[in-house]
Motif scaffolding. Structure first.
Motif, mmCIF file in Angstrom:
data_model
loop_
_atom_site.group_PDB
_atom_site.id
_atom_site.type_symbol
_atom_site.label_atom_id
_atom_site.label_comp_id
_atom_site.label_asym_id
_atom_site.label_seq_id
_atom_site.Cartn_x
_atom_site.Cartn_y
_atom_site.Cartn_z
ATOM 1 N N LEU A 138 43.117 2.314 4.774
ATOM 2 C CA LEU A 138 42.998 3.399 3.808
ATOM 3 C C LEU A 138 44.292 3.523 3.015
ATOM 4 O O LEU A 138 45.385 3.347 3.552
ATOM 5 N N ILE A 139 44.144 3.851 1.726
ATOM 6 C CA ILE A 139 45.287 3.917 0.817
ATOM 7 C C ILE A 139 45.521 5.362 0.410
ATOM 8 O O ILE A 139 44.655 5.997 -0.194
ATOM 9 N N TYR A 140 46.671 5.884 0.779
ATOM 10 C CA TYR A 140 47.116 7.219 0.378
ATOM 11 C C TYR A 140 48.631 7.240 0.490
ATOM 12 O O TYR A 140 49.242 6.277 1.010
ATOM 13 N N PRO A 141 49.325 8.274 -0.003
ATOM 14 C CA PRO A 141 50.792 8.220 -0.103
ATOM 15 C C PRO A 141 51.510 7.854 1.187
ATOM 16 O O PRO A 141 52.468 7.074 1.165
ATOM 17 N N ASP A 142 51.080 8.397 2.328
ATOM 18 C CA ASP A 142 51.789 8.125 3.584
ATOM 19 C C ASP A 142 51.771 6.639 3.932
ATOM 20 O O ASP A 142 52.788 6.072 4.336
ATOM 21 N N THR A 143 50.619 5.997 3.798
ATOM 22 C CA THR A 143 50.533 4.576 4.148
ATOM 23 C C THR A 143 51.281 3.713 3.135
ATOM 24 O O THR A 143 51.887 2.699 3.498
ATOM 25 N N ILE A 144 51.250 4.107 1.871
ATOM 26 C CA ILE A 144 51.954 3.344 0.845
ATOM 27 C C ILE A 144 53.460 3.404 1.082
ATOM 28 O O ILE A 144 54.156 2.375 1.080
ATOM 29 N N ILE A 145 53.982 4.608 1.307
ATOM 30 C CA ILE A 145 55.421 4.775 1.516
ATOM 31 C C ILE A 145 55.859 4.093 2.814
ATOM 32 O O ILE A 145 56.942 3.499 2.890
ATOM 33 N N ASP A 146 55.011 4.165 3.850
ATOM 34 C CA ASP A 146 55.341 3.527 5.115
ATOM 35 C C ASP A 146 55.474 2.007 4.942
ATOM 36 O O ASP A 146 56.404 1.390 5.470
ATOM 37 N N THR A 147 54.550 1.398 4.207
ATOM 38 C CA THR A 147 54.628 -0.044 3.943
ATOM 39 C C THR A 147 55.826 -0.365 3.062
ATOM 40 O O THR A 147 56.518 -1.375 3.270
ATOM 41 N N PHE A 148 56.096 0.490 2.087
ATOM 42 C CA PHE A 148 57.261 0.332 1.208
ATOM 43 C C PHE A 148 58.547 0.335 2.022
ATOM 44 O O PHE A 148 59.412 -0.543 1.867
ATOM 45 N N ASP A 149 58.692 1.330 2.929
ATOM 46 C CA ASP A 149 59.901 1.426 3.756
ATOM 47 C C ASP A 149 60.017 0.243 4.715
ATOM 48 O O ASP A 149 61.127 -0.239 4.991
ATOM 49 N N ALA A 150 58.863 -0.225 5.241
ATOM 50 C CA ALA A 150 58.896 -1.356 6.167
ATOM 51 C C ALA A 150 59.417 -2.612 5.478
ATOM 52 O O ALA A 150 60.175 -3.394 6.070
ATOM 53 N N SER A 151 59.022 -2.827 4.223
ATOM 54 C CA SER A 151 59.490 -4.011 3.499
ATOM 55 C C SER A 151 60.995 -3.961 3.267
ATOM 56 O O SER A 151 61.672 -4.995 3.308
ATOM 57 N N ILE A 152 61.531 -2.751 3.049
ATOM 58 C CA ILE A 152 62.979 -2.610 2.840
ATOM 59 C C ILE A 152 63.736 -2.792 4.151
ATOM 60 O O ILE A 152 64.743 -3.500 4.221
ATOM 61 N N SER A 153 63.246 -2.140 5.220
ATOM 62 C CA SER A 153 63.946 -2.214 6.512
ATOM 63 C C SER A 153 63.959 -3.638 7.069
ATOM 64 O O SER A 153 64.903 -4.030 7.763
ATOM 65 N N LYS A 154 62.920 -4.424 6.757
ATOM 66 C CA LYS A 154 62.848 -5.811 7.236
ATOM 67 C C LYS A 154 63.514 -6.790 6.268
ATOM 68 O O LYS A 154 63.555 -7.994 6.534
ATOM 69 N N GLY A 155 64.031 -6.264 5.168
ATOM 70 C CA GLY A 155 64.711 -7.124 4.208
ATOM 71 C C GLY A 155 63.789 -8.092 3.492
ATOM 72 O O GLY A 155 64.204 -9.201 3.127
#
Length: 325
Positions: free
Chosen positions: A278-295
């Motif tokens: 499902l696509i909504y702000p929480d999941t989008i931001i969580d995936t966004f942050d994961a991509s940054i934290s994993k470099g």
């Protein structure tokens, strides 16, 4: 290596990545809160009910030879005595009040035709749009001649579904100042059944300096936040009751950091869509942050490794914390 296609994206998975993805999907299916396998039906499957005389037959059901059958493939849902079948995948079904993002396909007489991922183009009447400056008056012949100064072919707009008629036609309106022409951003298309319906579909991500409109029709607009754009003293910004600024019709210069954030958010949405989450702000931001934290670089977010990593991350979270998207 093997090519795997998922919702318009192509991933080249190795044997180990394919096994990891398969294991994650199995964990997601078994996670608490998911539908029980018996809730899924195919066309013509019988639906078991306790007292058929008191059951209300809803959408996706039909009585044949005294037995309640499914006319769709999907999930059986029961609300009190009402039994319906919700299809797993379907085209966008417009409802009054939905926030949508669309593209102008034709300028006609006193109306525009708009593509909103519906089974046909919908109508936006001249009387249902805001005139420049927010003036409230009857539309004249001059307004009709100047329609292209408001919207022309291929323009992207945000709007609200005003009415859905019995003949299948749909009418939009952009009377609120938060609706209108869209600029300074990127459009992402996802299946509409993956968009979670919320009370608010306009979101300001202050940490990213980005605004996002999650259309109920599966069209998602990501653009630079108005306060992050260079100020133009010649353009007067008008705000309505919602505090949302009126959209300018010209593209502005956007900083490199904001452009990167827009692209990273867009790729986060594409990954969620490919996985069927499902696509909504929480999941989008969580995936966004994961991509940054994993470099993970923006271009590598659409690679197989990041896709598998997000699937494993979500499977672990749901099984440990009973979390469900």
């Amino acid at each position: 290596m093997e090519d795997v296609s998922s919702r318009g994206l192509h991933f080249q998975l190795s044997d180990s990545q394919r096994n990891r993805l398969r294991k994650s999907r199995e964990l997601l299916r078994e996670a608490p809160g998911n539908y029980h396998p018996s809730a899924f039906v195919n066309i013509a499957d019988p639906i078991h009910v306790e007292n058929e005389a008191t059951v209300l037959k809803g959408h996706g059901t039909q009585v044949l030879d005294g037995q309640l059958l499914a006319t769709l493939s999907g999930v059986v849902e029961r609300v009190d005595q009402l039994v319906t079948v919700k299809p797993l995948r379907c085209r966008y079904n417009a409802e009054t009040g939905d926030v949508v993002v669309g593209r102008i396909t034709e300028v006609g007489t006193k109306r525009w035709k708009v593509d909103i991922n519906f089974r046909q183009d919908v109508h936006l009447m001249l009387s249902a749009v805001n005139l420049p400056g927010g003036i409230q008056r009857r539309r004249t012949v001059i307004d009709e001649l100047n329609m292209r100064s408001l919207f022309e072919e291929n323009d992207l707009i945000s709007a609200e579904v005003q009415s859905v008629h019995s003949d299948g036609s749909v009418h939009l309106h952009t009377r609120s100042l938060k609706y209108g022409k869209l600029t300074n951003g990127q459009l992402v298309k996802v299946p509409p059944y993956l968009v979670k319906r919320l009370k608010q579909h306009f979101h300001n991500l202050k940490s990213c300096a980005v605004d996002m409109i999650i259309g109920c029709n599966g069209y998602i607009w990501i653009c630079a936040a108005v306060d992050s754009l260079p100020s133009n003293p010649e353009i007067e910004k008008i705000t309505g009751d919602s505090g949302a600024p009126e959209m300018d019709s010209c593209n502005e210069s956007i900083s490199l950091k904001v452009r990167e954030n827009i692209c990273r958010l867009a790729n986060s949405i594409r990954v969620l869509s490919a996985l069927g989450f499902l696509i909504y702000p929480d999941t989008i931001i969580d995936t966004f942050d994961a991509s940054i934290s994993k470099g993970v670089a923006i271009k590598d977010m659409l690679g197989a490794e990041f896709l598998v990593m997000i699937a494993e991350r979500e499977a672990s979270r749901r099984t440990k914390n009973n979390y469900m998207l």
